[in-house]
Design a protein around this motif. Structure first.
Motif, PDB file in Angstrom:
ATOM      1  N   ASP A   1       0.871  -1.172   0.000  1.00 30.80           N
ATOM      2  CA  ASP A   1       0.000   0.000   0.000  1.00 30.80           C
ATOM      3  C   ASP A   1       0.907   1.221   0.000  1.00 30.80           C
ATOM      4  OD1 ASP A   1      -1.906   1.906   0.301  1.00 30.80           O
ATOM      5  OD2 ASP A   1      -2.880   0.984   2.032  1.00 30.80           O
TER       6      ASP A   1
ATOM      7  N   SER B   1       2.042   3.902   2.864  1.00 26.65           N
ATOM      8  CA  SER B   1       3.232   3.585   3.652  1.00 26.65           C
ATOM      9  C   SER B   1       4.304   4.651   3.516  1.00 26.65           C
ATOM     10  CB  SER B   1       3.805   2.233   3.237  1.00 26.65           C
ATOM     11  OG  SER B   1       4.393   2.320   1.971  1.00 26.65           O
TER      12      SER B   1
ATOM     13  N   LYS C   1       4.083   9.344   6.552  1.00 29.42           N
ATOM     14  CA  LYS C   1       4.897   9.463   7.762  1.00 29.42           C
ATOM     15  C   LYS C   1       6.071  10.413   7.571  1.00 29.42           C
ATOM     16  CE  LYS C   1       3.745   5.473  10.478  1.00 29.42           C
ATOM     17  NZ  LYS C   1       4.259   4.410  11.329  1.00 29.42           N
ATOM     18  N   GLY C   2       6.044  11.194   6.512  1.00 27.74           N
ATOM     19  CA  GLY C   2       7.073  12.198   6.327  1.00 27.74           C
ATOM     20  C   GLY C   2       8.380  11.636   5.789  1.00 27.74           C
ATOM     21  N   GLU C   3       8.358  10.340   5.461  1.00 23.64           N
ATOM     22  CA  GLU C   3       9.555   9.724   4.922  1.00 23.64           C
ATOM     23  C   GLU C   3       9.692  10.088   3.454  1.00 23.64           C
ATOM     24  OE1 GLU C   3      11.279   5.279   5.546  1.00 23.64           O
ATOM     25  OE2 GLU C   3       9.421   5.440   4.407  1.00 23.64           O
TER      26      GLU C   3
ATOM     27  N   ASP D   1      13.674   6.832   0.592  1.00 20.86           N
ATOM     28  CA  ASP D   1      13.857   5.996   1.793  1.00 20.86           C
ATOM     29  C   ASP D   1      12.861   4.840   1.818  1.00 20.86           C
ATOM     30  OD1 ASP D   1      16.098   7.129   3.045  1.00 20.86           O
ATOM     31  OD2 ASP D   1      14.907   8.698   3.988  1.00 20.86           O
TER      32      ASP D   1
ATOM     33  N   ASN E   1      13.920   0.955   1.772  1.00 23.18           N
ATOM     34  CA  ASN E   1      13.446   0.032   2.806  1.00 23.18           C
ATOM     35  C   ASN E   1      12.837  -1.223   2.185  1.00 23.18           C
ATOM     36  OD1 ASN E   1      13.150   0.615   5.935  1.00 23.18           O
ATOM     37  ND2 ASN E   1      13.403   2.564   4.889  1.00 23.18           N
TER      38      ASN E   1
ATOM     39  N   ALA F   1      15.481  -3.373   0.919  1.00 21.42           N
ATOM     40  CA  ALA F   1      16.177  -4.070   2.007  1.00 21.42           C
ATOM     41  C   ALA F   1      15.347  -5.203   2.616  1.00 21.42           C
ATOM     42  CB  ALA F   1      16.578  -3.067   3.095  1.00 21.42           C
ATOM     43  N   MET F   2      14.031  -5.217   2.325  1.00 19.85           N
ATOM     44  CA  MET F   2      13.195  -6.349   2.762  1.00 19.85           C
ATOM     45  C   MET F   2      13.370  -7.535   1.809  1.00 19.85           C
ATOM     46  SD  MET F   2       9.670  -4.397   3.805  1.00 19.85           S
ATOM     47  CE  MET F   2       9.779  -2.909   4.833  1.00 19.85           C
TER      48      MET F   2
ATOM     49  N   THR G   1       1.719  -0.539   7.638  1.00 17.94           N
ATOM     50  CA  THR G   1       2.032  -1.216   6.375  1.00 17.94           C
ATOM     51  C   THR G   1       3.434  -1.795   6.402  1.00 17.94           C
ATOM     52  OG1 THR G   1       0.601   0.272   5.164  1.00 17.94           O
ATOM     53  CG2 THR G   1       2.238  -0.903   3.878  1.00 17.94           C
ATOM     54  N   ARG G   2       4.363  -1.014   6.929  1.00 15.39           N
ATOM     55  CA  ARG G   2       5.751  -1.444   6.898  1.00 15.39           C
ATOM     56  C   ARG G   2       5.965  -2.718   7.718  1.00 15.39           C
ATOM     57  NH1 ARG G   2      10.558   2.067   6.622  1.00 15.39           N
ATOM     58  NH2 ARG G   2       8.889   3.561   6.212  1.00 15.39           N
TER      59      ARG G   2
ATOM     60  N   ARG H   1      12.947   7.767  16.063  1.00 15.01           N
ATOM     61  CA  ARG H   1      12.058   8.644  15.298  1.00 15.01           C
ATOM     62  C   ARG H   1      11.301   9.587  16.227  1.00 15.01           C
ATOM     63  NH1 ARG H   1       9.052   9.315  10.839  1.00 15.01           N
ATOM     64  NH2 ARG H   1       6.842   9.747  11.105  1.00 15.01           N
TER      65      ARG H   1
ATOM     66  N   ASN I   1       5.522  12.607  14.453  1.00  9.58           N
ATOM     67  CA  ASN I   1       5.008  13.904  14.016  1.00  9.58           C
ATOM     68  C   ASN I   1       4.111  14.547  15.064  1.00  9.58           C
ATOM     69  OD1 ASN I   1       6.309  13.607  11.596  1.00  9.58           O
ATOM     70  ND2 ASN I   1       4.533  12.680  10.573  1.00  9.58           N
TER      71      ASN I   1
ATOM     72  N   PRO J   1      10.409   4.979  10.124  1.00  9.88           N
ATOM     73  CA  PRO J   1      10.859   5.857   9.048  1.00  9.88           C
ATOM     74  C   PRO J   1      11.599   7.081   9.577  1.00  9.88           C
ATOM     75  CG  PRO J   1       8.453   5.923   9.277  1.00  9.88           C
ATOM     76  CD  PRO J   1       8.947   4.948  10.264  1.00  9.88           C
ATOM     77  N   MET J   2      12.634   7.470   8.859  1.00  9.38           N
ATOM     78  CA  MET J   2      13.507   8.580   9.278  1.00  9.38           C
ATOM     79  C   MET J   2      12.905   9.932   8.960  1.00  9.38           C
ATOM     80  SD  MET J   2      17.444   7.960   8.142  1.00  9.38           S
ATOM     81  CE  MET J   2      17.121   7.010   6.640  1.00  9.38           C
ATOM     82  N   ASN J   3      13.120  10.894   9.837  1.00 11.16           N
ATOM     83  CA  ASN J   3      12.953  12.302   9.509  1.00 11.16           C
ATOM     84  C   ASN J   3      14.349  12.867   9.280  1.00 11.16           C
ATOM     85  OD1 ASN J   3      10.011  12.623  10.047  1.00 11.16           O
ATOM     86  ND2 ASN J   3      10.626  12.112  12.139  1.00 11.16           N
ATOM     87  N   ARG J   4      14.776  12.890   8.049  1.00 15.98           N
ATOM     88  CA  ARG J   4      16.103  13.437   7.761  1.00 15.98           C
ATOM     89  C   ARG J   4      16.140  14.910   8.155  1.00 15.98           C
ATOM     90  NH1 ARG J   4      19.142  10.808   3.430  1.00 15.98           N
ATOM     91  NH2 ARG J   4      18.329   8.685   3.174  1.00 15.98           N
TER      92      ARG J   4
ATOM     93  N   VAL K   1      16.919  -3.381   8.246  1.00 15.44           N
ATOM     94  CA  VAL K   1      15.675  -3.832   7.606  1.00 15.44           C
ATOM     95  C   VAL K   1      15.793  -5.294   7.166  1.00 15.44           C
ATOM     96  CG1 VAL K   1      14.075  -3.423   5.698  1.00 15.44           C
ATOM     97  CG2 VAL K   1      15.156  -1.477   6.853  1.00 15.44           C
TER      98      VAL K   1
END
Lengths: 338, 338, 338
Positions: free
Chosen positions: A92, A96, A100-102, A106, A110, A113-114, C71-72, C243, C246, C285-288, C308
């Motif tokens: 999805d 996804s 989340k602001g990713e 990235d 990810n 990497a899965m 989802t992740r 993380r 938000n 998930p990262m907030n760069r 991951v």
């Protein structure tokens, strides 16, 4: 709309041995490569005309990343990947990622990497799959399942497989008409390119002026424009009718459905102008009574449902070939075996 | 409400050898066919009372077409198909179809052309699965997963399997009570029909008048109506309690949950009127304290969770048998082997 | 917030032979058990650093019950289960349960009766997975995929596997810093507990006071608190950045993203204070530019994407071990073999 982009060769699709490792666009692929795809697809259909199931992708993971929803196309890729015995994960991706602001980059890293091996990508922006293959995940086999108005290369290849299987003639000897909303169709662009590469000398693009792209004359070799249905269709071997998108109707480009049907709909009188064994194709979903008369859609010259079955075989082929091209590039296999 | 429809035999479910090729409704199926389904389902449960996994549908594709959402029923079919090693595709049929102006017929033909072998169909309209099997996709095995108020034949067969396994008596010797919202229940219709076919001589339908269908006397052989719980339940071997749909409550048909529980809820005092080894069933999801007392739902006579496990076995059976019936009709296999 | 809960041992995770049969929380598990998980996970990664596919869970059914969307995390469990050759069913648990007035207990019992072997549970309430394992479905292997603010034990184990594989040093010799929103992070809790059990003597928790839990001194052995990034990070072997959710930003706890980055963001100057071979981790998930500078996230010390991949291996391990622990408890196998 950048018709010029149609002619940008895309060598990033090939590995160091010249074999497919992504499948992004028809442009830049040789006749040999397209023929390899068609041969491989054909090998997945048995003598009873049924799709086979094979262990080619056993232990490999295919992720469907549909940024733009298309239940139909996603289902065909899922069916194809499962027939190759792959693990299939429908991601999805809209939810996804950005929620989340990713960054998208990235998110894709990810997923890579899965232990994903193949991404099937559908996106509303032209060049999205190309961008991912070139700059984000070059070591994942990226399959373009439709991007913006640009390319829909698996649709083009299933059309080519259908033409080859149904006409049983070399592409050099065929006259092919493509009718309808050329301007907004990713199918038309990819079909013209595939036909040219496979040697077709007579491609006719038939549409009202408002549904033709600007700069049409750049389409190149073997392509002629027709504003008149009767002239364009005469003595054709293959007719490809395109879907009129609902959102075009009542726009300045198209006054009404009935107006379109009157001028450019495929009816029996017009079909009679083509060769007697002319086949009729449509990428679906059909608007019966708009692009095509129902009696033709269901008639003996229609190969519309064969296209769907060939679509599974073609998707199996590009999944299998691209995966093998990746493995070959990494030195994990020596040669493409499918 | 057309009770007469209950008695319309449906020979389109059988191939030229009289074997199941679709599974649409209990009506019109012989005792022999129902017994074959029960025997096959039973064969999928091993000596440790566990469901087996088998390769019977390996290489075959099952598509779940749930026009009406039912997570629970879809999950049971998905679990069953996977235990038979099929490829399973859940199609977002509501979205993929009408949204693009395509006819339902075209959508189904497209899915068929994607090399589907079996469609599991859930639809809110009575006869939808029957219509698809008869006029749209006769060469796909169609399994009815519930249609309108009409039929829910896999629920009926899992109830029969549960009765057979739990009572260990022939159906001819059993007294079975069905309690609750007979009028709106697809389960009740299918259960009565299956019990009659399997030879049950004493079927008692227990409900307030407002929850009984008109024309009840057409139910036919062996069926008696009771408005009084205590009378209906006496000396029963099997009690099937039905779910009260939330939307019925506070309608003219049903004043309140507590009123229903008071008059028709299954409590310990009432259960004591049945035979001491009477089993208690419910198709789920349960409203505890409305149709059934919690102490009974969790008590020693309850076989409610066994029904769920038997439901997987029965779905495995109808999937496997219908697929084999299709293959036999097409001359691809000689005999049904499961 | 009940920090004390961190120290509640949870023996219900183990069978009569002391082997894992659920995986709910790090607390209460021995160093031996955690090491067994790490060893098993490691065995699923081959010499080319790729995840293997094995038939360990063939014929077994894993159901994903995500009461809270992620989802992740769901994708990682689905990928892990499919690599073990399990049947995987994603249950739309929010919709299938309460919407029909059924109790959660009945919904879970129904899913169990559909022949599920493993439930992967994600829930927003602390202790939900524990509750299910203890009182609802003790005979199903329950895997906690994150509950409330309490535990995220597979994330902790993938962090431990990453530390072990990347530093190649015993945990006793490592200094580990955890930076950021300790107060709201299920990751921090589980990481501290796993590090303590595995023998780490120097755990540094670095955060502004507003993002530290009350009762911090109860964290126990080997844990020190730092309000100052430069002091906390000095000579570390491992840095785990967390993380910032938000929803915390612009709350009283955190004035702004840029304020956090200025005081607690991991930049090059700060990283230079750690050991030269210090590894940098982040659960995603990262907030760069908030928790971590982009140049570090993509730099040579980052092992974020390795986490991951290790996450799939760890999830494969807890799925396989818990299943075997259940089978062993039921006498169906004699010993754990993975």
């Amino acid at each position: 709309m950048h018709v010029a982009a149609l002619h940008t060769p895309s060598q990033i699709q090939l590995n160091q041995h010249g074999q497919l490792k992504h499948f992004l666009t028809i442009e830049g692929l040789s006749k040999q490569t397209l023929t390899k795809i068609l041969d491989t697809a054909h090998s997945f259909i048995n003598d009873q005309n049924q799709l086979v199931t094979t262990p080619i992708l056993q232990g490999h993971t295919v992720m469907n990343l549909f940024f733009e929803n298309s239940t139909r196309t996603r289902t065909t890729f899922e069916a194809a990947a499962k027939r190759l015995s792959a693990n299939v994960l429908n991601i999805d991706i809209a939810r996804s990622s950005t929620s989340k602001g990713e960054t998208l980059r990235d998110t894709l890293w990810n997923l890579e990497a899965m232990a994903a091996d193949i991404f099937v990508v559908r996106h509303s922006s032209s060049g999205a799959a190309h961008f991912i293959a070139e700059t984000v995940c070059p070591n994942i086999a990226i399959i373009n399942a439709g991007d913006g108005r640009h390319a829909h290369p698996t649709q083009a290849m299933l059309d080519m497989l259908t033409i080859r299987r149904e006409t049983k003639k070399p592409f050099e000897q065929l006259s092919v008409a493509i009718i309808g909303d050329i301007k907004h169709s990713r199918v038309a662009r990819s079909d013209v390119s595939a036909l040219q590469t496979l040697g077709c000398k007579d491609i006719r693009v038939i549409a009202p002026n408002t549904l033709l792209p600007f700069g049409f004359d750049e389409y190149g070799e073997g392509v002629r424009l027709f504003n008149n249905m009767e002239q364009g269709i005469r003595d054709c071997d293959v007719i490809i009718t395109l879907r009129i998108q609902n959102e075009r109707i009542h726009s300045p480009a198209l006054s009404s459905q009935s107006e379109f049907y009157k001028l450019f709909g495929l009816n029996q009188a017009r079909l009679a102008l083509a060769k007697p064994d002319c086949i009729v194709m449509h990428p679906g979903p059909m608007n019966r009574g708009v692009e095509i008369d129902s009696s033709i859609a269901d008639g003996p010259q229609s190969v519309i449902l064969h296209q769907v079955t060939n679509g599974i075989a073609v998707r199996m082929a590009v999944l299998a070939l691209s995966m093998q091209g990746q493995l070959q590039e990494k030195g994990l296999i020596e040669a493409i075996s499918v």
